[in-house]
Design a protein around this motif. Structure first.
Motif, PDB file in Angstrom:
ATOM      1  N   MET A 292      -8.791  21.323  89.265  1.00 21.39           N
ATOM      2  CA  MET A 292      -8.709  22.765  89.419  1.00 21.39           C
ATOM      3  C   MET A 292      -9.117  23.450  88.117  1.00 21.39           C
ATOM      4  O   MET A 292      -9.168  22.809  87.065  1.00 21.39           O
ATOM      5  CB  MET A 292      -7.277  23.203  89.773  1.00 21.39           C
ATOM      6  CG  MET A 292      -6.713  22.648  91.055  1.00 21.39           C
ATOM      7  SD  MET A 292      -4.995  23.239  91.305  1.00 21.39           S
ATOM      8  CE  MET A 292      -4.611  22.494  92.882  1.00 21.39           C
ATOM      9  N   PHE A 293      -9.410  24.746  88.231  1.00 15.99           N
ATOM     10  CA  PHE A 293      -9.578  25.532  87.015  1.00 15.99           C
ATOM     11  C   PHE A 293      -8.237  25.588  86.286  1.00 15.99           C
ATOM     12  O   PHE A 293      -7.180  25.467  86.884  1.00 15.99           O
ATOM     13  CB  PHE A 293     -10.070  26.939  87.346  1.00 15.99           C
ATOM     14  CG  PHE A 293     -11.468  26.965  87.899  1.00 15.99           C
ATOM     15  CD1 PHE A 293     -12.554  26.617  87.083  1.00 15.99           C
ATOM     16  CD2 PHE A 293     -11.711  27.314  89.218  1.00 15.99           C
ATOM     17  CE1 PHE A 293     -13.842  26.639  87.587  1.00 15.99           C
ATOM     18  CE2 PHE A 293     -12.994  27.324  89.728  1.00 15.99           C
ATOM     19  CZ  PHE A 293     -14.067  26.986  88.911  1.00 15.99           C
ATOM     20  N   GLU A 294      -8.287  25.791  84.976  1.00 14.11           N
ATOM     21  CA  GLU A 294      -7.081  25.710  84.150  1.00 14.11           C
ATOM     22  C   GLU A 294      -5.987  26.658  84.640  1.00 14.11           C
ATOM     23  O   GLU A 294      -4.834  26.258  84.809  1.00 14.11           O
ATOM     24  CB  GLU A 294      -7.431  26.017  82.692  1.00 14.11           C
ATOM     25  CG  GLU A 294      -6.251  25.869  81.747  1.00 14.11           C
ATOM     26  CD  GLU A 294      -6.646  26.085  80.292  1.00 14.11           C
ATOM     27  OE1 GLU A 294      -5.736  26.232  79.449  1.00 14.11           O
ATOM     28  OE2 GLU A 294      -7.875  26.126  80.001  1.00 14.11           O
ATOM     29  N   ASP A 295      -6.329  27.935  84.882  1.00 13.65           N
ATOM     30  CA  ASP A 295      -5.323  28.892  85.332  1.00 13.65           C
ATOM     31  C   ASP A 295      -4.788  28.534  86.713  1.00 13.65           C
ATOM     32  O   ASP A 295      -3.587  28.676  86.993  1.00 13.65           O
ATOM     33  CB  ASP A 295      -5.916  30.304  85.363  1.00 13.65           C
ATOM     34  CG  ASP A 295      -6.235  30.820  83.965  1.00 13.65           C
ATOM     35  OD1 ASP A 295      -5.704  30.233  82.997  1.00 13.65           O
ATOM     36  OD2 ASP A 295      -7.008  31.793  83.850  1.00 13.65           O
ATOM     37  N   GLU A 296      -5.683  28.057  87.564  1.00  6.78           N
ATOM     38  CA  GLU A 296      -5.280  27.688  88.922  1.00  6.78           C
ATOM     39  C   GLU A 296      -4.319  26.487  88.883  1.00  6.78           C
ATOM     40  O   GLU A 296      -3.319  26.455  89.603  1.00  6.78           O
ATOM     41  CB  GLU A 296      -6.532  27.341  89.733  1.00  6.78           C
ATOM     42  CG  GLU A 296      -6.247  27.050  91.197  1.00  6.78           C
ATOM     43  CD  GLU A 296      -7.513  26.659  91.950  1.00  6.78           C
ATOM     44  OE1 GLU A 296      -7.407  26.399  93.169  1.00  6.78           O
ATOM     45  OE2 GLU A 296      -8.585  26.590  91.316  1.00  6.78           O
ATOM     46  N   ALA A 297      -4.627  25.497  88.028  1.00  2.00           N
ATOM     47  CA  ALA A 297      -3.772  24.315  87.907  1.00  2.00           C
ATOM     48  C   ALA A 297      -2.397  24.696  87.364  1.00  2.00           C
ATOM     49  O   ALA A 297      -1.362  24.224  87.858  1.00  2.00           O
ATOM     50  CB  ALA A 297      -4.430  23.276  87.001  1.00  2.00           C
ATOM     51  N   ARG A 298      -2.384  25.581  86.352  1.00  2.00           N
ATOM     52  CA  ARG A 298      -1.112  26.020  85.789  1.00  2.00           C
ATOM     53  C   ARG A 298      -0.281  26.759  86.836  1.00  2.00           C
ATOM     54  O   ARG A 298       0.939  26.545  86.952  1.00  2.00           O
ATOM     55  CB  ARG A 298      -1.368  26.912  84.580  1.00  2.00           C
ATOM     56  CG  ARG A 298      -0.159  27.570  83.963  1.00  2.00           C
ATOM     57  CD  ARG A 298       0.865  26.592  83.444  1.00  2.00           C
ATOM     58  NE  ARG A 298       0.339  25.725  82.389  1.00  2.00           N
ATOM     59  CZ  ARG A 298       1.084  24.849  81.723  1.00  2.00           C
ATOM     60  NH1 ARG A 298       2.384  24.722  82.009  1.00  2.00           N
ATOM     61  NH2 ARG A 298       0.532  24.083  80.786  1.00  2.00           N
ATOM     62  N   TYR A 315       5.493  18.316  82.990  1.00  3.79           N
ATOM     63  CA  TYR A 315       4.230  18.337  82.255  1.00  3.79           C
ATOM     64  C   TYR A 315       3.076  18.478  83.244  1.00  3.79           C
ATOM     65  O   TYR A 315       3.137  17.983  84.372  1.00  3.79           O
ATOM     66  CB  TYR A 315       4.030  17.048  81.448  1.00  3.79           C
ATOM     67  CG  TYR A 315       5.127  16.777  80.448  1.00  3.79           C
ATOM     68  CD1 TYR A 315       5.011  17.184  79.124  1.00  3.79           C
ATOM     69  CD2 TYR A 315       6.297  16.117  80.835  1.00  3.79           C
ATOM     70  CE1 TYR A 315       6.021  16.939  78.214  1.00  3.79           C
ATOM     71  CE2 TYR A 315       7.320  15.878  79.927  1.00  3.79           C
ATOM     72  CZ  TYR A 315       7.171  16.291  78.614  1.00  3.79           C
ATOM     73  OH  TYR A 315       8.174  16.054  77.715  1.00  3.79           O
ATOM     74  N   LEU A 316       2.038  19.132  82.780  1.00  4.49           N
ATOM     75  CA  LEU A 316       0.798  19.243  83.537  1.00  4.49           C
ATOM     76  C   LEU A 316      -0.259  18.447  82.788  1.00  4.49           C
ATOM     77  O   LEU A 316      -0.566  18.754  81.633  1.00  4.49           O
ATOM     78  CB  LEU A 316       0.370  20.709  83.669  1.00  4.49           C
ATOM     79  CG  LEU A 316      -0.949  20.969  84.397  1.00  4.49           C
ATOM     80  CD1 LEU A 316      -0.895  20.490  85.836  1.00  4.49           C
ATOM     81  CD2 LEU A 316      -1.311  22.464  84.331  1.00  4.49           C
ATOM     82  N   VAL A 317      -0.811  17.417  83.435  1.00  4.04           N
ATOM     83  CA  VAL A 317      -1.737  16.518  82.744  1.00  4.04           C
ATOM     84  C   VAL A 317      -2.929  16.194  83.632  1.00  4.04           C
ATOM     85  O   VAL A 317      -2.909  16.416  84.846  1.00  4.04           O
ATOM     86  CB  VAL A 317      -1.041  15.197  82.339  1.00  4.04           C
ATOM     87  CG1 VAL A 317       0.219  15.453  81.532  1.00  4.04           C
ATOM     88  CG2 VAL A 317      -0.737  14.330  83.558  1.00  4.04           C
ATOM     89  N   SER A 318      -3.929  15.646  82.979  1.00  2.00           N
ATOM     90  CA  SER A 318      -5.040  15.000  83.678  1.00  2.00           C
ATOM     91  C   SER A 318      -5.166  13.607  83.077  1.00  2.00           C
ATOM     92  O   SER A 318      -5.678  13.448  81.976  1.00  2.00           O
ATOM     93  CB  SER A 318      -6.338  15.781  83.491  1.00  2.00           C
ATOM     94  OG  SER A 318      -7.437  15.012  83.969  1.00  2.00           O
ATOM     95  N   ALA A 319      -4.646  12.617  83.799  1.00  2.00           N
ATOM     96  CA  ALA A 319      -4.646  11.252  83.264  1.00  2.00           C
ATOM     97  C   ALA A 319      -6.054  10.727  83.071  1.00  2.00           C
ATOM     98  O   ALA A 319      -6.358  10.062  82.076  1.00  2.00           O
ATOM     99  CB  ALA A 319      -3.852  10.332  84.193  1.00  2.00           C
ATOM    100  N   ILE A 320      -6.953  11.046  84.009  1.00  2.00           N
ATOM    101  CA  ILE A 320      -8.314  10.506  83.908  1.00  2.00           C
ATOM    102  C   ILE A 320      -9.063  11.104  82.718  1.00  2.00           C
ATOM    103  O   ILE A 320      -9.889  10.450  82.087  1.00  2.00           O
ATOM    104  CB  ILE A 320      -9.082  10.729  85.230  1.00  2.00           C
ATOM    105  CG1 ILE A 320     -10.327   9.848  85.261  1.00  2.00           C
ATOM    106  CG2 ILE A 320      -9.432  12.209  85.429  1.00  2.00           C
ATOM    107  CD1 ILE A 320     -10.978   9.777  86.623  1.00  2.00           C
ATOM    108  N   ALA A 321      -8.757  12.366  82.376  1.00  2.00           N
ATOM    109  CA  ALA A 321      -9.385  13.015  81.224  1.00  2.00           C
ATOM    110  C   ALA A 321      -8.534  12.875  79.963  1.00  2.00           C
ATOM    111  O   ALA A 321      -8.938  13.331  78.893  1.00  2.00           O
ATOM    112  CB  ALA A 321      -9.621  14.495  81.525  1.00  2.00           C
ATOM    113  N   ARG A 322      -7.366  12.261  80.108  1.00  2.00           N
ATOM    114  CA  ARG A 322      -6.425  12.060  79.004  1.00  2.00           C
ATOM    115  C   ARG A 322      -6.014  13.378  78.359  1.00  2.00           C
ATOM    116  O   ARG A 322      -5.858  13.482  77.146  1.00  2.00           O
ATOM    117  CB  ARG A 322      -6.989  11.086  77.971  1.00  2.00           C
ATOM    118  CG  ARG A 322      -7.389   9.759  78.586  1.00  2.00           C
ATOM    119  CD  ARG A 322      -7.622   8.677  77.583  1.00  2.00           C
ATOM    120  NE  ARG A 322      -7.931   7.415  78.254  1.00  2.00           N
ATOM    121  CZ  ARG A 322      -7.998   6.234  77.665  1.00  2.00           C
ATOM    122  NH1 ARG A 322      -7.788   6.157  76.360  1.00  2.00           N
ATOM    123  NH2 ARG A 322      -8.281   5.148  78.342  1.00  2.00           N
TER     124      ARG A 322
END
Length: 345
Positions: A292-298, A315-322
Motif C-alpha cells: 500500500m501507499f505509506e499513508d494508506e498502510a498507516r 508495529y507496521l513493517v514490510s518484512a520483504i523490504a526490511r
C-alpha cells in the motif's frame, strides 16, 4: 531435514548377574568353605541432552535401547563385573514421558543434562553370604534382578526466546529471513513452512536472541486442522510472541478473513491448546506495508489496532523490504534484557 518432534522408544536396563555357588579348594585346606562371589549390577540407561542435535529423527530407525548385563559371580569370592551404562543422546528441549503412567519423567533443557530413565538390576548374592554356624556348606545363591524396562515418549519443544505466529502467508518466514541468518522456504502460496525454523537474531556484539518460525495456524488448529496444530507446543517455552498479520490479505489459505478476525481466531486456538499461552506477552506486527501507499498502510494499521482494542505494542513493517523490522528486534532485545535483569534481582 524435516524436523521430527515426537518419538516412542523402549529402554531396557541391564539385568544383574547371578550369584555364584563355589567352594574354596586348595592343597592342605580340605574344608575351605563357601567362596562364591556376587553377580555384577546391570547397567543403567540415561538420556543426555546434546545441543548439536535438533531433531528426533534418529529414533525413527532405532526404537529399542538396551544396557549391558552384569556378569555372574565367580569362585574365590570374585564379584562379577558390572554392566556398562548406556547413554542415549537427545536434543536439548526434549520432554520425557512414561507412556504407561503418563507421568513426565524429566525435561532436558541444558546441554549435557542427564536423566536416569531405567535402573539396572542388582547382582545376585553368592553362597559366601549364606554360611552360618549351622550351615557350613551352603549351596544357596540368588539370581540377579531384572533391569527396569520402560516405554518412553520423547517430545521435542524448541527452546526459543521469541515465537512467530500467524495465519498462513502472513509473512513469518520472510520476517525471520529479514532479521536473522535463517533461510526458511518462502513462496506466494499458503503452508510453505512445514516444520519450525530457528534463527539467531544478533542485535549487536554479544547480544542476541533465538526466534522460532512456527507453521501457519488456521481456525481449528488446536483440534487438529492445518499444519500448525502439532507445533503449538513449541510456543510454550517462548518468552514473547510476535503475532504477524497481513494487513492486505488475499483470498485463499483461510486468509479471506479480515486481519482483526484472523487475530481473534488465533487467540481462540491458543486458548484451546493452552490457556497459559494467552498470558504470554504478545506484540502485534502488521506486515506487508509495501503493498500500500505509506499513508494508506498507516491508516489500515491503525484501523486494525482500533478494531481489536489492542493495548500492547504494535508495529507496521514490510518484512520483504526490511522496513521497520530493525526497530522490532531492538525492542525485543530490550524486552528480553529486562526479563533477565528482573530474574537476576
Amino acid at each position: 531435514m524435516k524436523l521430527v518432534d515426537e518419538a516412542e522408544i523402549t529402554v531396557i536396563a541391564g539385568n544383574g548377574g547371578n550369584g555364584c555357588v563355589g567352594f574354596r579348594r586348595e592343597k592342605f585346606i580340605p574344608f575351605g568353605g563357601p567362596d562364591g562371589g556376587d553377580g555384577g549390577d546391570g547397567g543403567d540407561v540415561w538420556l543426555q541432552a546434546d545441543e548439536n542435535l535438533n531433531t528426533l529423527v534418529d529414533f525413527r530407525h532405532q526404537r529399542q535401547f538396551r544396557a549391558q548385563r552384569g556378569e555372574n559371580g565367580m569362585g574365590s569370592q570374585m564379584y562379577g563385573k558390572g554392566g556398562e551404562d548406556l547413554v542415549v543422546t537427545v536434543p536439548v528441549g526434549t520432554v520425557v514421558t512414561n507412556v504407561d503412567t503418563d507421568e513426565v519423567i524429566g525435561d532436558l533443557t541444558r546441554h549435557g543434562q542427564r536423566l536416569l530413565v531405567a535402573r539396572g538390576g542388582k547382582g545376585g548374592l553368592g553362597n559366601m553370604h549364606f554360611k552360618s554356624s549351622t550351615n557350613r556348606a551352603p549351596r544357596q545363591s540368588t539370581p540377579g534382578e531384572e533391569g527396569e524396562q520402560r516405554l518412553l515418549k520423547l517430545e521435542l519443544k524448541l527452546l526459543a526466546d521469541v515465537g512467530l505466529l500467524g495465519f498462513p502467508n502472513a509473512g513469518k518466514s520472510t520476517f525471520i529471513r529479514a532479521v536473522s541468518a535463517a533461510t526458511p522456504k518462502v513462496a506466494d502460496y499458503p503452508f510453505t513452512t512445514l516444520y519450525p525454523n530457528l534463527g539467531v537474531v544478533s542485535t549487536e556484539a554479544h547480544r542476541s536472541f533465538v526466534i522460532a518460525d512456527i507453521p501457519g495456524l488456521i481456525e481449528g488448529a488446536a483440534d487438529g486442522a492445518g499444519l500448525g496444530a502439532q507445533f503449538l507446543r513449541h510456543l510454550q517455552r517462548t518468552r514473547l510472541l510476535l503475532h504477524l498479520v497481513d494487513i492486505a490479505p488475499m483470498d485463499g489459505g483461510g486468509a479471506e478473513a479480515s486481519p482483526a478476525e484472523q487475530v481473534r481466531a488465533i487467540e481462540q486456538e491458543l486458548g484451546k491448546h493452552d490457556p497459559k499461552l494467552l498470558g504470554k506477552p504478545r506484540w502485534l506486527v502488521l506486515n506487508k506495508a509495501d503493498l500500500m501507499f505509506e499513508d494508506e498502510a498507516r491508516g489500515a494499521a491503525e484501523a486494525i489496532v482500533a478494531e481489536l482494542g489492542w493495548e500492547g505494542p504494535w508495529y507496521l513493517v514490510s518484512a520483504i523490504a526490511r522496513e521497520g523490522t530493525r526497530q522490532v528486534v531492538l525492542d525485543v532485545q530490550a524486552f528480553l534484557d529486562r526479563l533477565k535483569e528482573e530474574a537476576r534481582e
